[in-house]
Write an enzyme that holds these catalytic residues in place. Structure first.
Site, PDB file in Angstrom:
ATOM      1  N   CYS A  94     -12.579  -4.318   5.815  1.00 15.18           N
ATOM      2  CA  CYS A  94     -12.001  -4.921   7.017  1.00 15.18           C
ATOM      3  C   CYS A  94     -11.209  -6.160   6.612  1.00 15.18           C
ATOM      4  O   CYS A  94     -11.726  -7.046   5.924  1.00 15.18           O
ATOM      5  CB  CYS A  94     -13.097  -5.291   8.012  1.00 15.18           C
ATOM      6  SG  CYS A  94     -12.485  -6.108   9.502  1.00 15.18           S
ATOM      7  N   ASP A 141      -3.345   1.964   6.712  1.00 17.76           N
ATOM      8  CA  ASP A 141      -2.421   1.510   5.682  1.00 17.76           C
ATOM      9  C   ASP A 141      -2.080   0.034   5.852  1.00 17.76           C
ATOM     10  O   ASP A 141      -1.990  -0.710   4.871  1.00 17.76           O
ATOM     11  CB  ASP A 141      -1.151   2.358   5.713  1.00 17.76           C
ATOM     12  CG  ASP A 141      -1.409   3.811   5.336  1.00 17.76           C
ATOM     13  OD1 ASP A 141      -2.404   4.056   4.635  1.00 17.76           O
ATOM     14  OD2 ASP A 141      -0.639   4.688   5.759  1.00 17.76           O
ATOM     15  N   CYS A 184     -16.840  -6.270  13.404  1.00 12.24           N
ATOM     16  CA  CYS A 184     -16.090  -7.206  14.252  1.00 12.24           C
ATOM     17  C   CYS A 184     -15.236  -6.511  15.293  1.00 12.24           C
ATOM     18  O   CYS A 184     -14.624  -7.187  16.126  1.00 12.24           O
ATOM     19  CB  CYS A 184     -15.212  -8.109  13.395  1.00 12.24           C
ATOM     20  SG  CYS A 184     -13.900  -7.239  12.506  1.00 12.24           S
ATOM     21  N   GLU A 237      -1.646  -1.778  -6.248  1.00  8.97           N
ATOM     22  CA  GLU A 237      -2.881  -1.129  -6.634  1.00  8.97           C
ATOM     23  C   GLU A 237      -2.730  -0.448  -7.987  1.00  8.97           C
ATOM     24  O   GLU A 237      -1.640  -0.024  -8.367  1.00  8.97           O
ATOM     25  CB  GLU A 237      -3.285  -0.080  -5.592  1.00  8.97           C
ATOM     26  CG  GLU A 237      -3.663  -0.657  -4.240  1.00  8.97           C
ATOM     27  CD  GLU A 237      -3.994   0.435  -3.249  1.00  8.97           C
ATOM     28  OE1 GLU A 237      -5.166   0.539  -2.840  1.00  8.97           O
ATOM     29  OE2 GLU A 237      -3.082   1.190  -2.871  1.00  8.97           O
ATOM     30  N   CYS A 294     -13.082  -9.456   8.661  1.00  9.94           N
ATOM     31  CA  CYS A 294     -14.406  -9.976   8.332  1.00  9.94           C
ATOM     32  C   CYS A 294     -14.865  -9.617   6.922  1.00  9.94           C
ATOM     33  O   CYS A 294     -15.858 -10.162   6.441  1.00  9.94           O
ATOM     34  CB  CYS A 294     -15.442  -9.478   9.348  1.00  9.94           C
ATOM     35  SG  CYS A 294     -15.705  -7.684   9.315  1.00  9.94           S
ATOM     36  N   ASP A 302       0.856  -1.178   0.000  1.00  6.66           N
ATOM     37  CA  ASP A 302       0.000   0.000   0.000  1.00  6.66           C
ATOM     38  C   ASP A 302       0.895   1.232   0.000  1.00  6.66           C
ATOM     39  O   ASP A 302       1.679   1.447   0.931  1.00  6.66           O
ATOM     40  CB  ASP A 302      -0.910   0.001   1.228  1.00  6.66           C
ATOM     41  CG  ASP A 302      -1.836   1.211   1.260  1.00  6.66           C
ATOM     42  OD1 ASP A 302      -2.803   1.234   0.484  1.00  6.66           O
ATOM     43  OD2 ASP A 302      -1.559   2.145   2.046  1.00  6.66           O
ATOM     44  N   CYS A 321     -13.435  -1.285  12.619  1.00  8.36           N
ATOM     45  CA  CYS A 321     -14.532  -2.016  11.990  1.00  8.36           C
ATOM     46  C   CYS A 321     -15.755  -1.980  12.896  1.00  8.36           C
ATOM     47  O   CYS A 321     -15.671  -2.296  14.092  1.00  8.36           O
ATOM     48  CB  CYS A 321     -14.116  -3.453  11.696  1.00  8.36           C
ATOM     49  SG  CYS A 321     -15.392  -4.437  10.880  1.00  8.36           S
TER      50      CYS A 321
END
Length: 483
Positions: free
Chosen positions: A376, A405, A398, A323, A379, A227, A395
């Site tokens: 997330c 990052d 969860c 990405e 989950c 990232d 999140c």
């Protein structure tokens, strides 16, 4: 023209060396590069002359079969026409013999490629942005470059000189031992040489066909997600659970103080004026050279840091997930444009692409619309919004609390397994392609906000309970691209 393909077990690799040319050799280098630019401009004018002539004849009502014939822009046709014109054209007749024929061939080849790109872009056969008609190259702005494909092209046996056609033997600033050893061992063959003026220095780049065996990476079964960011250049999370942060060196920020000082010195000198033809003073040229050295040093430091980072990643992991960032769009943010440009996001992806292929690794490019920061990593729930100033991901489903990052890097690393096993999404390796109605490439929201204003709220707003429903119900499954 057929594209060159290396032999099995060989790859095409470039060896670049800085040159220490004397005054006479530098004049010859500039003359060759200027000849390439002049030949390019001649080819553009020669081809487009028939276009404008046909347009004028059409305005006179001349029928189609009587119009001037189109002039071809293939490289053999341009060479034939240029060889016939260089003896009588006053632009070339007095000096064309001073340079190698490869200089003129370089300009003609570039013109042929420019017209090909324009034609393919008009026919929607070329990827990327639309390409316009070839334009003339300015003597003031054109990059100095010339390519040699025939003649005496070699790295001399002493390891400190190179020999090029018509330019003779030129001393190199650094030893050429790596290339020389491969050529003498028979594992490399020089195909061409390109001289170029960059960052105040002359460089020669040898394009070679090199035998290269695949180098086994240190952790072939481990995938890493990278990232990229401004605060931290790269956050890497691998499938083994390890997270590493690469700090952003910010080379440009460290040189801004010196750059401002040298820029002030340039502004106080008498510079060039194109309107009146005024030439710059010696003091301006000296100050401008000092300012350019600051820019060149920043560029060299950035290139060195990015090469070290990408080489370390390509030598360690078997799968790299990056990405597909819209860097051009990100640069429109005037608050972050300088930091984004200094980080070099596009250069990192470009280097990773070819370095992983060289090591026999995989490069997985996540879909541009994949919400790696909003998803997330435990989950799979997706947040409706996550502003840029929120640096911690929490999140609601969860209860995971993690740096945003690092969370994005974990999600990218998880995509490597999805690219192998298949997730049932169009574009994965194990599933057939599924047509998308109306060419949609983004996932539609589960809860679409109303556009009608009511007495309770303004139109388009999203209530808290609707945002929670979207976060809990929506799970991310996006298409991947394997490079």
């Amino acid at each position: 023209m057929k594209k060159f393909r290396p032999q099995p077990g060989f790859v095409v690799q470039a060896y670049r060396f800085a040159l220490d040319a004397n005054a006479t050799q530098e004049r010859a280098l500039r003359s060759h590069c200027g000849a390439a630019r002049a030949a390019y401009n001649w080819a553009v004018a020669w081809v487009e002359a028939s276009w404008w002539q046909r347009r004028a004849e059409e305005s006179y009502g001349i029928p189609e079969e009587q119009l001037t014939q189109w002039r071809p822009w293939s490289l053999p046709a341009l060479r034939k026409a240029f060889n016939a014109a260089k003896h009588t054209d006053p632009r070339f007749a007095a000096w064309w013999e001073d340079n190698s024929k490869e200089a003129y061939s370089t300009g003609l080849a570039n013109a042929a490629a420019a017209f090909d790109n324009y034609a393919k872009s008009k026919q929607v056969k070329r990827r990327g942005r639309t390409v316009g008609m070839p334009r003339f190259k300015s003597k003031r702005k054109a990059r100095l470059a010339c390519r040699f494909t025939t003649g005496t092209i070699r790295a001399d046996a002493d390891g400190r000189h190179v020999t090029l056609p018509r330019l003779g033997t030129i001393r190199t600033h650094e030893p050429t031992g790596k290339l020389l050893a491969r050529v003498q061992a028979g594992t490399a063959r020089i195909l061409s040489a390109t001289v170029r003026h960059e960052r105040g220095r002359w460089f020669v780049s040898f394009q070679t066909e090199v035998r290269r065996d695949l180098v086994r990476v240190a952790r072939p079964d481990v995938a890493v997600g990278i990232d990229l960011g401004v605060k931290t250049l790269a956050v890497m999370a691998d499938s083994a659970g390890e997270v590493r942060e690469i700090p952003n060196p910010r080379h440009l920020d460290g040189a801004l103080k010196q750059l401002r000082r040298t820029s002030r010195a340039v502004s106080r000198r008498r510079g060039p004026d194109r309107r009146t033809g005024l030439k710059p003073s010696r003091r301006w040229e000296k100050a401008n050279t000092a300012r350019n050295k600051v820019h060149h040093r920043v560029a060299n430091l950035r290139a060195d840091a990015l090469h070290k980072l990408t080489s370390r990643v390509a030598a360690e992991y078997g799968t790299v997930v990056v990405e597909d960032l819209n860097v051009a769009g990100m640069l429109r943010n005037r608050r972050l444009a300088r930091q984004i440009a200094d980080a070099g996001f596009a250069e990192i992806r470009r280097q990773l692409t070819y370095k992983t292929q060289r090591n026999g690794c995989r490069t997985v490019v996540a879909n541009r619309w994949y919400p790696s920061s909003k998803t997330c990593s435990r989950c799979g729930a997706v947040k409706a919004k996550l502003p840029l100033h929120v640096r911690t991901y929490a999140c609601d489903a969860c209860g995971l609390v993690l740096d945003r990052d690092a969370n994005a890097a974990h999600n990218l690393a998880a995509l490597a397994a999805a690219a192998v096993t298949g997730t049932g999404v169009a574009g994965d390796l194990d599933t057939p392609k599924v047509s998308k109605p109306r060419g949609a490439d983004q996932k539609t929201r589960t809860t679409r906000p109303s556009r009608k204003a009511t007495a309770e709220r303004a139109g388009g707003a999203t209530l808290p309970h609707q945002r929670q429903t979207e976060t809990r119900d929506r799970t991310q499954t996006e298409a991947l691209t394997l490079r």
